[in-house]
Enzyme design. Structure first.
Site, short mmCIF file in Angstrom:
data_model
loop_
_atom_site.label_atom_id
_atom_site.label_comp_id
_atom_site.label_asym_id
_atom_site.label_seq_id
_atom_site.Cartn_x
_atom_site.Cartn_y
_atom_site.Cartn_z
N HIS A 160 -8.44 -4.70 16.81
CA HIS A 160 -8.36 -3.28 16.43
C HIS A 160 -9.68 -2.91 15.76
O HIS A 160 -9.81 -2.91 14.54
CB HIS A 160 -7.19 -3.00 15.48
CG HIS A 160 -7.27 -1.63 14.88
ND1 HIS A 160 -7.08 -0.48 15.61
CD2 HIS A 160 -7.59 -1.22 13.63
CE1 HIS A 160 -7.26 0.56 14.84
NE2 HIS A 160 -7.59 0.15 13.64
N ASN A 207 -10.35 -8.53 1.38
CA ASN A 207 -9.05 -8.41 2.02
C ASN A 207 -8.43 -9.76 2.32
O ASN A 207 -7.21 -9.92 2.26
CB ASN A 207 -9.14 -7.53 3.25
CG ASN A 207 -9.13 -6.06 2.84
OD1 ASN A 207 -8.19 -5.61 2.22
ND2 ASN A 207 -10.22 -5.36 3.12
N GLY A 238 0.86 -1.19 0.00
CA GLY A 238 0.00 0.00 0.00
C GLY A 238 0.89 1.23 0.00
O GLY A 238 0.57 2.26 0.60
N GLY A 264 -3.28 -2.87 7.59
CA GLY A 264 -4.50 -2.83 6.78
C GLY A 264 -5.66 -3.55 7.45
O GLY A 264 -5.49 -4.66 7.96
N GLN A 269 -0.47 -12.59 -0.05
CA GLN A 269 0.76 -12.02 0.53
C GLN A 269 1.40 -12.97 1.54
O GLN A 269 2.63 -13.05 1.64
CB GLN A 269 0.44 -10.65 1.15
CG GLN A 269 0.05 -9.65 0.07
CD GLN A 269 -0.15 -8.23 0.57
OE1 GLN A 269 -0.05 -7.95 1.76
NE2 GLN A 269 -0.45 -7.32 -0.34
N ASP A 325 -3.91 2.58 19.04
CA ASP A 325 -4.90 2.62 20.12
C ASP A 325 -4.19 2.80 21.47
O ASP A 325 -4.64 3.54 22.35
CB ASP A 325 -5.72 1.32 20.11
CG ASP A 325 -6.26 1.03 18.72
OD1 ASP A 325 -7.06 1.83 18.22
OD2 ASP A 325 -5.84 0.02 18.11
N ARG A 350 -19.58 -5.60 6.01
CA ARG A 350 -18.32 -5.96 6.69
C ARG A 350 -17.80 -7.31 6.18
O ARG A 350 -16.61 -7.52 5.99
CB ARG A 350 -18.57 -6.04 8.20
CG ARG A 350 -17.29 -6.27 8.99
CD ARG A 350 -17.51 -6.10 10.48
NE ARG A 350 -16.32 -6.50 11.21
CZ ARG A 350 -15.26 -5.73 11.39
NH1 ARG A 350 -15.24 -4.51 10.92
NH2 ARG A 350 -14.21 -6.18 12.07
P1 NAX Z 1 -5.01 4.46 1.40
O1 NAX Z 1 -6.31 4.17 0.74
O2 NAX Z 1 -4.45 5.83 1.41
O3 NAX Z 1 -3.89 3.49 0.80
C1 NAX Z 1 -4.09 2.13 0.62
C2 NAX Z 1 -3.15 1.70 -0.48
O4 NAX Z 1 -3.21 0.27 -0.55
C3 NAX Z 1 -3.54 2.23 -1.86
O5 NAX Z 1 -2.41 2.82 -2.47
C4 NAX Z 1 -4.00 0.99 -2.60
O6 NAX Z 1 -3.74 1.04 -4.00
C5 NAX Z 1 -3.14 -0.07 -1.90
N1 NAX Z 1 -3.59 -1.45 -2.12
C6 NAX Z 1 -4.85 -1.93 -2.24
N2 NAX Z 1 -4.83 -3.24 -2.48
C7 NAX Z 1 -3.53 -3.61 -2.50
C8 NAX Z 1 -2.87 -4.83 -2.72
N3 NAX Z 1 -3.54 -5.96 -2.99
N4 NAX Z 1 -1.52 -4.85 -2.68
C9 NAX Z 1 -0.83 -3.72 -2.45
N5 NAX Z 1 -1.39 -2.53 -2.24
C10 NAX Z 1 -2.73 -2.48 -2.26
O7 NAX Z 1 -5.18 3.90 2.89
P2 NAX Z 1 -4.39 4.29 4.22
O8 NAX Z 1 -5.02 5.46 4.84
O9 NAX Z 1 -2.94 4.32 3.92
O10 NAX Z 1 -4.76 3.04 5.15
C11 NAX Z 1 -4.29 1.75 4.89
C12 NAX Z 1 -4.96 0.73 5.79
O11 NAX Z 1 -4.66 1.00 7.16
C13 NAX Z 1 -6.50 0.75 5.70
O12 NAX Z 1 -6.95 -0.60 5.63
C14 NAX Z 1 -6.91 1.37 7.02
O13 NAX Z 1 -8.20 0.96 7.41
C15 NAX Z 1 -5.84 0.84 7.93
N6 NAX Z 1 -5.66 1.50 9.23
C16 NAX Z 1 -5.30 0.74 10.28
C17 NAX Z 1 -5.02 1.28 11.52
C18 NAX Z 1 -4.60 0.41 12.65
O14 NAX Z 1 -4.45 0.95 13.75
N7 NAX Z 1 -4.42 -0.90 12.51
C19 NAX Z 1 -5.19 2.73 11.77
C20 NAX Z 1 -5.13 3.55 10.53
C21 NAX Z 1 -5.83 2.95 9.33
O15 NAX Z 1 -7.20 3.22 9.43
#
Ligand code: NAX
Length: 325
Positions: A187, A105, A11, A130, A112, A159, A98
Site C-alpha cells: 500500500h 511505527n 488510533g 496505519g 501491539q 486502493d 521514511r
Molecule cells: P489521525 O492522525 O487522525 O489519527 C491517528 C491516531 O492514532 C491519533 O489519534 C493518534 O493519537 C493515534 N496513535 C498514535 N500512536 C498510537 C499508539 N501507539 N497507539 C494507539 N493510538 C495511537 O490519522 P488517520 O487519518 O486516522 O490515519 C491513521 C493511519 O491510517 C495513518 O497511518 C494513515 O497513513 C493510514 N492510512 C492508511 C490507508 C490504507 O489504505 N492502508 C489509507 C488512509 C490512511 O492514510
C-alpha cells in the site's frame, strides 16, 4: 440476544476511526443482530477525546452497543478481541525520513503484536490500516508467535475500491458491472493496480479500454490517489478509508461472491514467485472466514515487472525493521 463480539480499534481518537466506529455500532460490520463491545485504544493524551466519543455513542442509543472500553494500554484494548483494526500510527513529522517513520511505527506495532499474542482470541482477525501498513502488519505478526500469520492482514481495499470506481467512470459502466480487480504488493506508490483479469459485464475490461490509458494513466492515478485527496482536503482520506476497512473485515467474515475476489495484503506463501515472509497484497477468495490466494492467473512480463518492483520495496522495508522480529 447473541453473545457480543469484541472489536478493538486503535488510533480511536483519529479521523479514520471516527468514521469507522459509528458504523460498527450500527451493525454495518458484524450484522444487524450482533451486539458489539468496542475497545478504543489511543495514546494517554487522547483519553478525554475518547470519553467524548463514548458520550456520542451513548447518544446514538444503538441497541447493538453492549459496552465500551477506553484505554491507552494495548493489553486492555486487545483483551478477548475477535477483531482488531490497527489504525493508529505516528504520521511523518517535519524532517522525518521514511526510515524514521518505519522505526517509530515498528515499535508501536511490535508492542501491539505482543499484546495481541497474549490476550486476544486465537482466531482474532487483525487488519492493519496505519502506515506503512504492510510492514507494520509483518512486525505485529512476528511478535505474535502464538497466533497464525493468517490472523494478520493489511489494507489495500481502499486502493481496490479506487480502481473499481476509476474504471467504472472511464468505461461509463456501473460499479456492479465490474469484477476481479487486483491490487498487487505494497500500500504505497509502488502498488500495482492490475486490470488484466478484470471483467466488465463478464467481458475482459482491457477489451474495452485503451491499453495506453491503462498503462500510462490508470496505474499512476490509483497509486497517487491518496496524495490527490490530501492536496484537495488538506487531510488524508478518512471516510473512504474507514469504508474500506469495514468492507475488508466484512468480506473476511461473510466471504466473497463466487464470481469475484478482493485484494488483501496477507502473509506471502510464495505464490506467483513473490518472496515469502512479506505482507503482500494478492487477490483472495474467502469462505467461512478463511481466505485463499487466487491461484493460476496468467501473468505477463509487464505485470511481473511491476509486481517485482513493489515486492522489492517491501523487502527493503523488512530489512530496515528486522531487528524487531
Ligand atoms: P489521525 O492522525 O487522525 O489519527 C491517528 C491516531 O492514532 C491519533 O489519534 C493518534 O493519537 C493515534 N496513535 C498514535 N500512536 C498510537 C499508539 N501507539 N497507539 C494507539 N493510538 C495511537 O490519522 P488517520 O487519518 O486516522 O490515519 C491513521 C493511519 O491510517 C495513518 O497511518 C494513515 O497513513 C493510514 N492510512 C492508511 C490507508 C490504507 O489504505 N492502508 C489509507 C488512509 C490512511 O492514510
Amino acid at each position: 440476544m447473541k453473545t457480543p463480539v469484541h472489536i478493538a480499534v486503535t488510533g480511536a481518537a483519529g479521523q479514520i476511526s471516527y468514521a469507522l466506529m459509528f458504523r460498527i455500532i450500527e451493525g454495518a460490520l458484524a450484522g444487524p443482530d450482533q451486539p458489539v463491545v468496542l475497545h478504543m485504544l489511543d495514546v494517554p493524551g487522547a483519553m478525554k477525546d475518547l470519553e467524548g466519543i463514548e458520550m456520542e455513542m451513548q447518544d446514538c442509543a444503538s441497541p447493538l452497543l453492549a459496552g465500551v472500553v477506553i484505554t491507552d494500554d494495548p493489553k486492555v484494548a486487545f483483551e478477548n478481541a475477535d477483531m482488531a483494526f490497527l489504525v493508529g500510527a505516528r504520521p511523518r513529522g517535519p524532517g522525518m525520513e521514511r526510515q524514521d517513520l518505519l522505526h517509530v511505527n515498528a515499535e508501536i506495532f511490535s508492542t501491539q503484536g505482543k499484546a495481541l499474542n497474549e490476550v486476544a482470541q486465537q482466531g482474532v482477525k487483525v487488519l492493519v490500516v496505519g502506515n506503512p501498513a504492510n510492514t507494520n502488519a509483518l512486525i505485529a505478526l512476528k511478535n505474535a508467535p502464538k497466533l497464525s500469520p493468517k490472523n494478520f492482514s493489511a489494507m489495500t481495499r481502499l486502493d481496490h475500491n479506487r480502481a473499481i470506481s476509476k474504471l467504472a467512470r472511464h468505461s461509463e459502466c456501473a460499479i456492479d458491472d465490474i469484477r476481479q480487480i487486483i491490487i498487487w504488493g505494497n500500500h504505497s506508490s509502488t502498488q500495482y493496480p492490475d486490470l488484466h483479469h478484470a471483467l466488465i459485464k463478464g467481458k475482459p475490461a482491457l477489451d474495452g479500454v485503451d491499453e495506453i490509458w491503462f498503462r500510462e494513466h490508470f496505474i499512476s492515478c490509483i497509486q497517487k490517489r491518496g496524495a490527490e485527496v490530501i492536496a484537495m482536503r488538506g487531510k488524508s482520506s478518512a471516510a473512504s478509508a474507514a469504508n474500506a476497512a469495514l468492507e475488508h473485515m466484512r468480506s473476511w467474515i461473510v466471504g466473497t461472491p463466487d464470481d469475484d475476489w478482493v485484494s488483501m495484503a496477507i502473509y506471502s506463501d510464495g505464490s506467483y514467485g513473490i518472496a515469502e515472509d512479506l505482507i503482500y497484497s494478492f487477490p483472495v477468495r474467502i469462505k467461512n472466514g478463511d481466505y485463499e490466494i487466487v491461484q493460476g492467473l496468467p501473468i505477463d512480463d509487464f505485470s511481473m515487472d511491476r509486481m517485482r518492483l513493489t515486492e522489492k520495496e517491501l523487502v527493503m522495508e523488512r530489512d530496515m525493521v528486522k531487528h524487531l522480529f
